[in-house]
Design an enzyme around this catalytic site. Structure first.
Site, mmCIF file in Angstrom:
data_model
loop_
_atom_site.group_PDB
_atom_site.id
_atom_site.type_symbol
_atom_site.label_atom_id
_atom_site.label_comp_id
_atom_site.label_asym_id
_atom_site.label_seq_id
_atom_site.Cartn_x
_atom_site.Cartn_y
_atom_site.Cartn_z
ATOM 1 N N LYS A 1 -12.217 -0.473 0.352
ATOM 2 C CA LYS A 1 -11.491 0.042 -0.807
ATOM 3 C C LYS A 1 -12.389 -0.081 -2.046
ATOM 4 O O LYS A 1 -13.312 0.695 -2.204
ATOM 5 C CB LYS A 1 -10.148 -0.662 -0.913
ATOM 6 C CG LYS A 1 -9.291 -0.310 0.321
ATOM 7 C CD LYS A 1 -8.000 -1.029 0.402
ATOM 8 C CE LYS A 1 -7.174 -0.540 1.578
ATOM 9 N NZ LYS A 1 -7.805 -0.701 2.899
ATOM 10 N N SER B 1 0.787 -1.231 0.000
ATOM 11 C CA SER B 1 0.000 0.000 0.000
ATOM 12 C C SER B 1 0.819 1.281 0.000
ATOM 13 O O SER B 1 0.292 2.334 -0.337
ATOM 14 C CB SER B 1 -0.943 0.011 1.212
ATOM 15 O OG SER B 1 -0.212 -0.021 2.428
ATOM 16 N N HIS C 1 -5.628 -4.229 -1.834
ATOM 17 C CA HIS C 1 -5.371 -3.139 -2.780
ATOM 18 C C HIS C 1 -5.384 -3.597 -4.235
ATOM 19 O O HIS C 1 -4.874 -2.889 -5.114
ATOM 20 C CB HIS C 1 -4.043 -2.466 -2.447
ATOM 21 C CG HIS C 1 -4.071 -1.704 -1.157
ATOM 22 N ND1 HIS C 1 -4.554 -0.416 -1.065
ATOM 23 C CD2 HIS C 1 -3.708 -2.072 0.100
ATOM 24 C CE1 HIS C 1 -4.470 -0.010 0.192
ATOM 25 N NE2 HIS C 1 -3.968 -0.992 0.911
#
Length: 418
Positions: free
Chosen positions: A263, A206, A234
């Site tokens: 996310k 990240s 991610h």
């Protein structure tokens, strides 16, 4: 002699001296001082930004100023999807604002079952367990899977939630150099063959946005008889043909996949999916699942709807990658030092010389109407200060061109580029 047998004259009736009170907060004095010195320079606190209003996945009002958002993890822009919002409203009306209990007691509603089924369908697996956050998914799964006398082998640059999952468990912890297949192989080879082993990897890291060589690492882990857990927080939504993550893109066979709703899914929560035939036993043993309140029904309803839509979000995936290439190429042309040589993910990190330069540039961008993340140790590798951009499928090319102008002006002002 008294009736009790004690001689009064031998007793010390004076109370013992009282030790000075130990202030448990004193250990934070250096941290408080460092923050104060930062604020004394007149900058806005980078870690206390308030969104006065959020108007879309890419626009907000901060301190009364129209601001482009380039520092959220809203990769697929699902937070304002009309179907997602309606699902949350319907669940709020039908089930109220919360569950008031854990999943093991009264905290499982219809929509909790629905979101777990949506995950099974999305990943093409038999098992899915939802946690209250992505942090708790790593905390719970790692500490539960690997027990006393067993091993967890993890990348040195792993996320804090992975380290905390290791700390909560009783397994032996072994670290290997970041993204080094050779070092992973060497360290696994030194371990005794009999104990169980769990190798924990991340598809996308990240801070710098770099991608793990999962295919090679999984092959090494399997060679040594280890199971593999891949955190795809991610990469979910836009990596791989079905948006399942880096492990799908690289064709890896992993045992457990960790993900988050905060996310690409656009809400909050975490999960683990697996095809292991005994996976459901985790519900009976995992403290982070058993001893915490379950997610509100409105949250899991939005997550289920979002995941169903992400299965077919091919155009969004293409747009996100187009945006990543456009911004990465523009920043490279301007002369910035970036975390990756190519646009490997939706994260683009601009490496700066020191904290002073990073803060000054972050402030200049905010004043111009652009929000990005400022990151520093211990969140980043030692001595690394950076500004992190997180792209969204909803960013337009026009917005990104404006962003590049802002970066050019701010970068020249602080001396980050010529």
């Amino acid at each position: 002699m008294t009736e009790t047998g004690f001689q009064p004259e031998t007793l010390d009736l004076d109370p013992p001296p009282v030790a000075p009170e130990r202030d448990l907060m004193s250990k934070f004095d250096a941290l408080i001082g460092e923050r104060q010195r930062l604020l004394d320079t007149g900058v806005t606190d980078p870690f206390a930004i308030v969104m006065d209003e959020v108007r879309s996945p890419t626009q907000a009002v901060i301190a009364g100023r129209e601001t482009i958002l380039l520092g959220t993890y809203n990769y697929m822009g699902m937070t304002f999807d009309p179907d997602v919002i309606q699902a949350g409203k319907d669940a709020l009306d039908r089930f109220g604002s919360g569950t008031n209990g854990s999943r093991m007691l009264n905290g499982t509603f219809r929509d909790h079952m629905e979101v777990e089924q949506a995950l099974r369908d999305f990943y093409g697996v038999s098992g899915a367990i939802v946690f209250s956050t992505g942090y708790m998914a790593n905390l719970g799964m790692i500490s539960t899977l690997a027990g006393k006398g067993e091993y967890v082998i993890l990348d040195a640059d792993s996320h804090a939630s992975i380290y905390d999952g290791c700390a909560q468990g009783n397994a032996e912890i072994v670290r290997f150099r970041h993204n080094s297949v050779e070092d992973l192989d060497k360290r696994l080879g030194r371990l005794p063959k009999e104990p169980g082993k769990l190798v924990v990897l991340e598809g996308v890291y990240s801070m710098l946005g770099d991608v793990a060589p999962l295919k090679e690492m999984v092959a090494v882990a399997k060679k040594h008889g280890a199971m593999v857990l891949s955190d795809e927080a991610h990469s979910m939504g836009f990596y791989g043909p079905n948006g399942r993550g880096v492990y799908e893109e690289q064709g890896c066979d992993v045992d457990f996949v960790i993900g988050t709703f905060s996310k690409s899914v656009g809400t909050v929560g975490g999960f683990c999916v697996s095809d292991h035939p005994k996976f459901e036993a985790i519900r009976l043993a995992c403290r982070a699942y058993i001893f915490t309140a379950s997610l509100p029904p409105s949250v899991v309803a939005t997550a289920a709807t979002s995941i169903r839509k992400l299965q077919f979000a091919h155009n969004k995936r293409r747009q996100l990658w187009d945006n990543a290439r456009h911004l990465h190429g523009g920043l490279t042309q301007l002369g910035f030092r970036l975390g990756t040589a190519t646009p490997d993910s939706a994260i683009i990190a601009i490496i700066l010389d020191d904290q002073e330069q990073a803060v000054a540039m972050w402030q200049a961008l905010l004043d111009a109407g652009l929000y990005v993340n400022m990151a520093r140790p211990p969140a980043t590798p030692a001595g690394t200060y950076l500004l992190r951009c997180s792209l969204c499928a909803e960013h337009t090319i026009e917005q990104l061109d404006r962003v590049l102008v802002m970066f050019a002006n701010a970068g020249r002002t602080v001396g980050a580029i010529g």
